[in-house]
Structures are given as structure tokens and as C-alpha cells.
Design a protein around this motif. Structure first.
Motif, PDB file in Angstrom:
ATOM      1  N   LYS A  21       0.810  -1.217   0.000  1.00  0.00           N
ATOM      2  CA  LYS A  21       0.000   0.000   0.000  1.00  0.00           C
ATOM      3  C   LYS A  21       0.843   1.266   0.000  1.00  0.00           C
ATOM      4  O   LYS A  21       0.326   2.356  -0.202  1.00  0.00           O
ATOM      5  N   GLY A  22       2.144   1.163   0.238  1.00  0.00           N
ATOM      6  CA  GLY A  22       3.009   2.330   0.208  1.00  0.00           C
ATOM      7  C   GLY A  22       2.917   3.147   1.481  1.00  0.00           C
ATOM      8  O   GLY A  22       2.165   2.823   2.401  1.00  0.00           O
ATOM      9  N   PRO A  23       3.691   4.245   1.554  1.00  0.00           N
ATOM     10  CA  PRO A  23       3.663   5.081   2.760  1.00  0.00           C
ATOM     11  C   PRO A  23       2.329   5.793   2.902  1.00  0.00           C
ATOM     12  O   PRO A  23       1.751   6.255   1.925  1.00  0.00           O
ATOM     13  N   MET A  24       1.849   5.866   4.133  1.00  0.00           N
ATOM     14  CA  MET A  24       0.590   6.552   4.402  1.00  0.00           C
ATOM     15  C   MET A  24       0.714   7.381   5.669  1.00  0.00           C
ATOM     16  O   MET A  24       1.446   7.019   6.592  1.00  0.00           O
ATOM     17  N   LEU A  25       0.012   8.503   5.695  1.00  0.00           N
ATOM     18  CA  LEU A  25      -0.018   9.352   6.875  1.00  0.00           C
ATOM     19  C   LEU A  25      -0.721   8.639   8.024  1.00  0.00           C
ATOM     20  O   LEU A  25      -1.720   7.948   7.819  1.00  0.00           O
ATOM     21  N   THR A  26      -0.201   8.806   9.227  1.00  0.00           N
ATOM     22  CA  THR A  26      -0.870   8.269  10.409  1.00  0.00           C
ATOM     23  C   THR A  26      -2.076   9.138  10.736  1.00  0.00           C
ATOM     24  O   THR A  26      -1.963  10.356  10.844  1.00  0.00           O
ATOM     25  N   GLN A  27      -3.231   8.517  10.879  1.00  0.00           N
ATOM     26  CA  GLN A  27      -4.442   9.263  11.193  1.00  0.00           C
ATOM     27  C   GLN A  27      -4.566   9.482  12.697  1.00  0.00           C
ATOM     28  O   GLN A  27      -4.035   8.725  13.499  1.00  0.00           O
ATOM     29  N   THR A  28      -5.292  10.525  13.066  1.00  0.00           N
ATOM     30  CA  THR A  28      -5.452  10.868  14.472  1.00  0.00           C
ATOM     31  C   THR A  28      -6.294   9.831  15.208  1.00  0.00           C
ATOM     32  O   THR A  28      -7.140   9.152  14.611  1.00  0.00           O
ATOM     33  N   LEU A  29      -6.059   9.710  16.519  1.00  0.00           N
ATOM     34  CA  LEU A  29      -6.887   8.865  17.378  1.00  0.00           C
ATOM     35  C   LEU A  29      -8.065   9.643  17.958  1.00  0.00           C
ATOM     36  O   LEU A  29      -8.889   9.082  18.671  1.00  0.00           O
ATOM     37  N   GLY A  34     -17.026   5.196  16.490  1.00  0.00           N
ATOM     38  CA  GLY A  34     -18.258   5.663  15.868  1.00  0.00           C
ATOM     39  C   GLY A  34     -18.040   6.199  14.471  1.00  0.00           C
ATOM     40  O   GLY A  34     -18.984   6.658  13.820  1.00  0.00           O
ATOM     41  N   HIS A  35     -16.768   6.139  14.006  1.00  0.00           N
ATOM     42  CA  HIS A  35     -16.450   6.611  12.656  1.00  0.00           C
ATOM     43  C   HIS A  35     -15.682   5.529  11.891  1.00  0.00           C
ATOM     44  O   HIS A  35     -14.782   5.820  11.112  1.00  0.00           O
ATOM     45  N   GLU A  36     -16.033   4.295  12.143  1.00  0.00           N
ATOM     46  CA  GLU A  36     -15.414   3.180  11.449  1.00  0.00           C
ATOM     47  C   GLU A  36     -15.942   3.083  10.007  1.00  0.00           C
ATOM     48  O   GLU A  36     -16.960   3.702   9.695  1.00  0.00           O
ATOM     49  N   PRO A  37     -15.259   2.318   9.121  1.00  0.00           N
ATOM     50  CA  PRO A  37     -14.097   1.462   9.350  1.00  0.00           C
ATOM     51  C   PRO A  37     -12.827   2.277   9.534  1.00  0.00           C
ATOM     52  O   PRO A  37     -12.799   3.476   9.261  1.00  0.00           O
ATOM     53  N   LEU A  38     -11.764   1.603   9.987  1.00  0.00           N
ATOM     54  CA  LEU A  38     -10.510   2.259  10.304  1.00  0.00           C
ATOM     55  C   LEU A  38      -9.443   1.912   9.263  1.00  0.00           C
ATOM     56  O   LEU A  38      -9.631   1.028   8.440  1.00  0.00           O
ATOM     57  N   HIS A  39      -8.329   2.618   9.344  1.00  0.00           N
ATOM     58  CA  HIS A  39      -7.258   2.588   8.343  1.00  0.00           C
ATOM     59  C   HIS A  39      -7.705   3.369   7.108  1.00  0.00           C
ATOM     60  O   HIS A  39      -8.895   3.546   6.855  1.00  0.00           O
ATOM     61  N   TRP A  40      -6.744   3.849   6.345  1.00  0.00           N
ATOM     62  CA  TRP A  40      -7.070   4.616   5.145  1.00  0.00           C
ATOM     63  C   TRP A  40      -7.916   3.807   4.172  1.00  0.00           C
ATOM     64  O   TRP A  40      -8.785   4.336   3.488  1.00  0.00           O
ATOM     65  N   ARG A  41      -7.649   2.519   4.072  1.00  0.00           N
ATOM     66  CA  ARG A  41      -8.385   1.698   3.114  1.00  0.00           C
ATOM     67  C   ARG A  41      -9.649   1.094   3.716  1.00  0.00           C
ATOM     68  O   ARG A  41     -10.342   0.326   3.056  1.00  0.00           O
ATOM     69  N   PHE A 242      -1.085  16.486   2.616  1.00  0.00           N
ATOM     70  CA  PHE A 242      -2.470  16.025   2.618  1.00  0.00           C
ATOM     71  C   PHE A 242      -2.643  14.868   1.648  1.00  0.00           C
ATOM     72  O   PHE A 242      -1.742  14.522   0.910  1.00  0.00           O
ATOM     73  N   MET A 243      -3.806  14.297   1.632  1.00  0.00           N
ATOM     74  CA  MET A 243      -4.150  13.028   0.998  1.00  0.00           C
ATOM     75  C   MET A 243      -3.566  11.883   1.823  1.00  0.00           C
ATOM     76  O   MET A 243      -2.790  12.096   2.752  1.00  0.00           O
ATOM     77  N   HIS A 244      -3.930  10.664   1.482  1.00  0.00           N
ATOM     78  CA  HIS A 244      -3.556   9.513   2.301  1.00  0.00           C
ATOM     79  C   HIS A 244      -2.051   9.308   2.371  1.00  0.00           C
ATOM     80  O   HIS A 244      -1.531   8.764   3.335  1.00  0.00           O
ATOM     81  N   ASP A 245      -1.326   9.761   1.339  1.00  0.00           N
ATOM     82  CA  ASP A 245       0.121   9.546   1.313  1.00  0.00           C
ATOM     83  C   ASP A 245       0.912  10.842   1.447  1.00  0.00           C
ATOM     84  O   ASP A 245       2.126  10.856   1.241  1.00  0.00           O
ATOM     85  N   GLY A 246       0.241  11.954   1.785  1.00  0.00           N
ATOM     86  CA  GLY A 246       0.936  13.215   1.974  1.00  0.00           C
ATOM     87  C   GLY A 246       1.471  13.829   0.705  1.00  0.00           C
ATOM     88  O   GLY A 246       2.375  14.666   0.744  1.00  0.00           O
TER      89      GLY A 246
END
Length: 374
Positions: A21-29, A34-41, A242-246
Motif C-alpha cells: 500500500k506504500g507510505p501513508m499518513l498516520t491518522q489521528t486517534l 463511531g467513525h469506522e471502518p478504520l485505516h485509510w483503506r 495532505f491526501m492519504h500519502d501526503g
């Protein structure tokens, strides 16, 4: 080697996910429950899917027990977005936000890298939610996103993430939690293909993205993610893009992309200032609260609630003279007692003097003392 993942999308079918999937930005906790699913994909249905990481990545002897996982999930459900510094003290959107550290894209009158004009988030919100379009001289009436969608179609109020509803029979219908998803709310995912020419991208994509589905990014921490620039003459102080991979350096570069239809440097500044002012909920349109887009308009789906703080939280005023201006104190009182955000904050007063230190809580228009019966 690698293990293929699977993802439930749309009709409930499973689709392969590429292991690289390549490098991806870490999302905030912040406010992820209540906002699932999780991970960028969207390949994790709930926080429970991460239990193995306690053993395999964190070095714990075992995974969490069901009760421990429930406690961990309850803790995460309390992590709140902080007060937004770009909003007024009563939590309303401002009308004149300085765009310090934000630069023009070169698409309109200002040269690329020139400072952006101050923005008006209220005007930006109107553009953001416009489903009927916006007149562009020589072009006609368009919607902001590719002349097809409103921004609020995918990035719904009040989180800026996606909806947990689907359009059916002329109305937005809630999506029921699927089996195996821990009862978590499953937000819609977006499909990503060739995004075409891009302004400000380090490596503009020329073909379809390998990320066939992505989670719609929420926007409540945009104001904390500034300072990264990729233009001559600008210095990056921090940030990861910005975007999933910055791959897009700044929010102005992203919104200045030719896929979107701002009409001028001022229009772009208004929209960018809205994203900076996002967290806090309590969005107004004509004086009416529109926190969730609770309509049956096809391009304005309703959104889940947001766990964020009122802009007045933490604000203080020290009064040391009887002739001191009470303007700010009156603003603090009004933030607690009036307007659409009334009740989201509590005003506490402290006094210090020969009679001792005392505390008071504003309740029902009166200050209640910490001494019972006073």
C-alpha cells in the motif's frame, strides 16, 4: 511476501487489497470510535481488529481480554478535538481569518507563492454546501467538485468525513452494521482512480491509483497540519502534507487543484479558511443550525456527530479594577448562555481576597457559590 487484505464495500462484496500500500499518513486517534471502518483503506471494521498489535507490535505477552478491549475502546471514545483557534469565542465562524502561512497557487491573479488574502469561512461554507452551483463568468453554473458534487457530498457536516447513510428511495437511509463489524458504524468509502493533473503534487499520478477505495478524510485537525510547502521561496516548518500519502503539500494546493472550481484567489481563501475553522461543530446557515445536513437532498447526506470542543473552552479573563472593560467577560457569559452553542461550556468565576478564595458557577443566569446556602 505479503498477505492480501479484504474489504467490505458497497453491497457487502469483498474485494482484494494490494499488500504493497506504500507510505501513508498516520491518522489521528481523536474521535475515531463511531467513525469506522478504520485505516485509510477501511480494512479494519473496528478497534477490536487491532488487538493483535498489542502482542505482535507492542510486545505484550498476550492480546487484550474482551473486558480490557472494552475499557480501551471506552477510553478512545473520550478523546476530543481541541478548541479551534480560528473561531469566535462563542464558537461561531469568523468573517475575517488571517491566512498567515498560506500561499496562492498561481491559478488566478496572484503569483504562485504570494500570500493569500484573508478568508471568510462563512462565505466558504456557502460554497462548500452549494448543490445548485455557483456562477463562473464564461463557464456557467457549477458545483465546486468537478461540476458534479458539492464538497459536502463526500465530506459531510460536522466531521468532514463521510456519511453512514446510503441514498435509496429518494432519501438517505442509515446503513446497518454488518456481521463481523463489532456493531460499529460503517461509514461509506470513496473510490479513487486517475485524479488527473494536480497542482502542488510531488509526483503527479498519470494512471489509476492502486488505492481503489479510501476512507474519506475528516477535516477537524486541518488547522494543526499546516507549515509544509513545496514551492520555490517557501520554507517548510513542519507538517506532512495532505491526501492519504501526503502527496499534496498544503490545503490551498489541494483545493486549488483543477478538479475543483474556485473562482478567484479570494474564493479559494474563503474555502481554505473554512477548513481551518472546521472543528467545533455548530455550523449555521441563515441563523439555522445545520450540524448534520439533516435533509433529503441527494447531494447533502447527513453526517455522524462530532466529538469536538467549543472554541470558548479554556478562555479566561482577569478583572483587577472596577473600571475595567467588561467586554470580554460579557462575551464569556454569552458563550455559555446564548446562541446555538449555549450549554456546551460552563463559566466558572474565582475570587481571591481577605475573605478567602471562592468559586462560582454560572447556572440559569446566576452565579452559584461553592458555599452551600449562600
Amino acid at each position: 511476501g505479503g498477505v492480501l487484505g479484504y474489504q467490505r464495500i458497497g453491497t457487502g462484496n469483498l474485494t482484494h487489497l494490494h499488500p504493497m500500500k506504500g507510505p501513508m499518513l498516520t491518522q489521528t486517534l481523536q474521535d475515531i470510535i463511531g467513525h469506522e471502518p478504520l485505516h485509510w483503506r477501511g480494512d479494519r471494521f473496528g478497534i477490536e481488529d487491532f488487538n493483535g498489535a498489542f502482542h505482535e507490535l507492542q510486545g505484550r505477552a498476550t492480546v487484550l481480554t474482551p473486558s480490557e478491549m472494552a475499557e480501551f475502546k471506552a477510553l478512545l471514545a473520550t478523546v476530543t478535538f481541541p478548541p479551534n483557534p480560528f473561531r469566535n469565542i462563542d464558537n461561531t465562524l469568523a468573517t475575517n481569518v488571517p491566512m498567515t502561512g498560506h500561499f496562492a497557487t498561481g491559478r488566478f491573479t496572484l503569483a504562485a507563492g504570494a500570500p493569500m488574502p484573508n478568508g471568510n469561512p462563512i462565505n466558504g461554507l456557502t460554497r462548500y454546501r452549494s448543490v445548485g452551483g455557483f456562477p463562473i463568468p464564461g463557464v456557467g453554473t457549477t458545483r465546486l467538485d468537478r461540476n458534479v458534487f458539492a464538497c459536502a457530498t463526500c465530506h459531510v457536516l460536522p466531521t468532514g468525513g463521510s456519511t453512514a447513510h446510503r441514498w435509496a428511495s429518494g432519501a438517505w437511509q442509515p446503513i446497518a452494521s454488518a456481521p463481523g463489524t463489532f456493531g460499529a458504524k460503517q461509514l461509506l468509502l470513496m473510490g479513487v482512480s486517475d485524479v488527473g493533473p494536480n497542482v502542488g503534487l510531488a509526483n503527479p499520478p498519470t494512471g489509476p491509483s492502486i488505492q481503489n477505495t479510501l476512507k474519506v478524510p475528516q477535516m477537524r485537525n486541518v488547522f494543526e497540519r499546516t507549515g509544509f510547502y513545496m514551492r520555490p521561496g517557501t520554507d517548510s516548518t513542519h507538517g506532512f502534507g495532505f491526501m492519504h500519502d501526503g502527496n499534496v503539500a498544503s490545503i490551498s494546493d489541494f483545493l486549488g487543484n483543477p478538479a475543483f472550481n474556485p473562482t478567484s484567489d479570494q474564493d479559494l481563501a474563503d474555502i481554505v479558511s473554512l477548513t481551518l475553522s472546521w472543528s467545533g461543530s455548530d455550523f449555521l446557515s441563515g441563523g439555522t443550525l445545520i450540524n448534520t445536513n439533516a435533509t433529503n437532498t441527494a447531494l447533502l447526506p447527513p453526517g455522524p456527530p462530532s466529538l469536538d470542543s467549543h472554541a470558548g473552552v479554556g478562555q479566561q479573563e482577569t478583572i483587577i479594577s472596577p473600571i475595567q472593560s467588561l467586554t470580554r467577560l460579557n462575551q464569556l457569559v454569552a458563550a455559555d448562555t446564548t446562541g446555538p452553542s449555549a450549554g456546551r461550556v460552563e463559566l466558572i468565576a474565582k475570587t481571591y481576597g481577605p475573605a478567602g478564595n471562592r468559586g462560582y458557577l454560572l447556572s440559569g443566569g446566576n452565579f452559584l457559590a461553592d458555599n452551600v446556602g449562600e
